[in-house]
Design a protein around this motif. Sequence first.
Motif, PDB file in Angstrom:
ATOM      1  N   VAL A   1       0.877  -1.174   0.000  1.00 36.52           N
ATOM      2  CA  VAL A   1       0.000   0.000   0.000  1.00 36.52           C
ATOM      3  C   VAL A   1       0.909   1.217   0.000  1.00 36.52           C
ATOM      4  CG1 VAL A   1      -1.798   1.280   1.197  1.00 36.52           C
ATOM      5  CG2 VAL A   1      -1.831  -1.217   1.223  1.00 36.52           C
ATOM      6  N   ASP A   2       0.998   1.876  -1.131  1.00 33.63           N
ATOM      7  CA  ASP A   2       1.922   2.996  -1.268  1.00 33.63           C
ATOM      8  C   ASP A   2       1.684   4.039  -0.179  1.00 33.63           C
ATOM      9  OD1 ASP A   2       3.964   4.087  -3.353  1.00 33.63           O
ATOM     10  OD2 ASP A   2       2.672   5.787  -2.878  1.00 33.63           O
ATOM     11  N   TYR A   3       2.771   4.604   0.316  1.00 36.15           N
ATOM     12  CA  TYR A   3       2.683   5.614   1.371  1.00 36.15           C
ATOM     13  C   TYR A   3       1.726   6.745   0.987  1.00 36.15           C
ATOM     14  CZ  TYR A   3       4.158   9.375   4.519  1.00 36.15           C
ATOM     15  OH  TYR A   3       4.187  10.401   5.434  1.00 36.15           O
ATOM     16  N   ALA A   4       1.749   7.144  -0.273  1.00 36.83           N
ATOM     17  CA  ALA A   4       0.875   8.227  -0.727  1.00 36.83           C
ATOM     18  C   ALA A   4      -0.597   7.868  -0.580  1.00 36.83           C
ATOM     19  CB  ALA A   4       1.182   8.595  -2.172  1.00 36.83           C
ATOM     20  N   ALA A   5      -0.919   6.583  -0.679  1.00 40.72           N
ATOM     21  CA  ALA A   5      -2.315   6.164  -0.518  1.00 40.72           C
ATOM     22  C   ALA A   5      -2.767   6.346   0.916  1.00 40.72           C
ATOM     23  CB  ALA A   5      -2.478   4.704  -0.942  1.00 40.72           C
ATOM     24  N   GLY A   6      -1.903   5.943   1.868  1.00 43.36           N
ATOM     25  CA  GLY A   6      -2.234   6.160   3.266  1.00 43.36           C
ATOM     26  C   GLY A   6      -2.319   7.637   3.599  1.00 43.36           C
ATOM     27  N   ARG A   7      -1.389   8.410   3.042  1.00 40.75           N
ATOM     28  CA  ARG A   7      -1.381   9.848   3.296  1.00 40.75           C
ATOM     29  C   ARG A   7      -2.638  10.510   2.746  1.00 40.75           C
ATOM     30  NH1 ARG A   7       1.744  13.612   6.371  1.00 40.75           N
ATOM     31  NH2 ARG A   7       0.626  15.535   5.915  1.00 40.75           N
ATOM     32  N   ALA A   8      -3.099  10.049   1.577  1.00 34.46           N
ATOM     33  CA  ALA A   8      -4.303  10.631   0.981  1.00 34.46           C
ATOM     34  C   ALA A   8      -5.518  10.407   1.876  1.00 34.46           C
ATOM     35  CB  ALA A   8      -4.542  10.031  -0.401  1.00 34.46           C
ATOM     36  N   ALA A   9      -5.617   9.200   2.469  1.00 40.17           N
ATOM     37  CA  ALA A   9      -6.725   8.935   3.387  1.00 40.17           C
ATOM     38  C   ALA A   9      -6.605   9.793   4.640  1.00 40.17           C
ATOM     39  CB  ALA A   9      -6.758   7.458   3.746  1.00 40.17           C
ATOM     40  N   TYR A  10      -5.400   9.862   5.167  1.00 37.59           N
ATOM     41  CA  TYR A  10      -5.148  10.684   6.362  1.00 37.59           C
ATOM     42  C   TYR A  10      -5.528  12.141   6.115  1.00 37.59           C
ATOM     43  CZ  TYR A  10      -2.277  13.455   9.600  1.00 37.59           C
ATOM     44  OH  TYR A  10      -1.828  14.378  10.509  1.00 37.59           O
TER      45      TYR A  10
END
Length: 322
Positions: A244-253
């Motif tokens: 799960v790319d870091y950017a995907a987690g960041r986008a949700a955050y």
Amino acid sequence: MPRRRVSATLAAVLLAAGLAGCSGDTGPAWRAAPPAESPKATTPAPRVPAGSAPSEPFAVGVRELRLNRDGDRPLPVTLWYPARGAAGGAAERSAAPAAGRFPVVMFSHGLGGRPDDYATLVTRWAAAGFVVAAPAFPHTSRGTDGNVLDVLNQPADVSYALTKVLALDGAAGDPLRGRLATDRVAAAGHSAGGVTTIGLFTAGRDDRLDAGVVFAGTALGVGTAFAGAAAPQLFVHGEADEVVDYAAGRAAYDRVPWPKAMLSLPKGDHGRALLTDGAALRVVSDTTVEFLRWTLYGDAAAKRRLPADATRGGIATLDDRL
């Protein structure tokens, strides 16, 4: 086919592609578009009354509940809880619970995982004064058919399991009778379990939840329409996550409208540090314990300690919007 059904089907297909390597060493990463501007937090504090978390660690007990939602979704739930006895040892099967009333944390495992995989982390939560309940999901736990699309059904599984766990507080003869702070509840989860956890605050909002902890998660499939009363969120994500790319987690955050923080591990992968003890796990466990102390015990001192725990040793950085 109605538009809603088409959208749900598309989300499920994308979810399957994005989490195909959830529990393994490799897998396709889902990459997010650049995040939109983050909404402003709506409240500066958790909704539980101010108080103090236990200052001394507990021994830990462990037991299992056998649940089944709708008769065709078996959900064995492992419970870790504060127990009587000397702190610091391994969790003891069916140990007598410690005196007191303890908040509840629902924990969701990743694809191909089991609750026991996370025993080191959740045992530390229990030793700090939390009852941790972790279901093994019927289609995504190890030894099942591994149907990743079933992740979209898991928020409802967690809500069902939560109802059953909280009922133990009033169950005659149960060892946890009178031991659960039923009005202080959080959800947490890793990878596919992180998706499950986000879903509990969006499409499947469970209003009993006061806070969330998301490890290596994404909102793909469950959306970012965060709803209900403000519930502080802590995201934990490795910047070298290969699934799960870091950017995907960041986008949700970035879409969380409530008090929030993101613990980023520059050398962190998809979460193997959660499974074995080490410096990274110690930083993660200490940071999450302080977050849970603040959000579920109302402990303001824990909130003040959190930034120092998060950045100890230069292992992680913290975006603190709590």
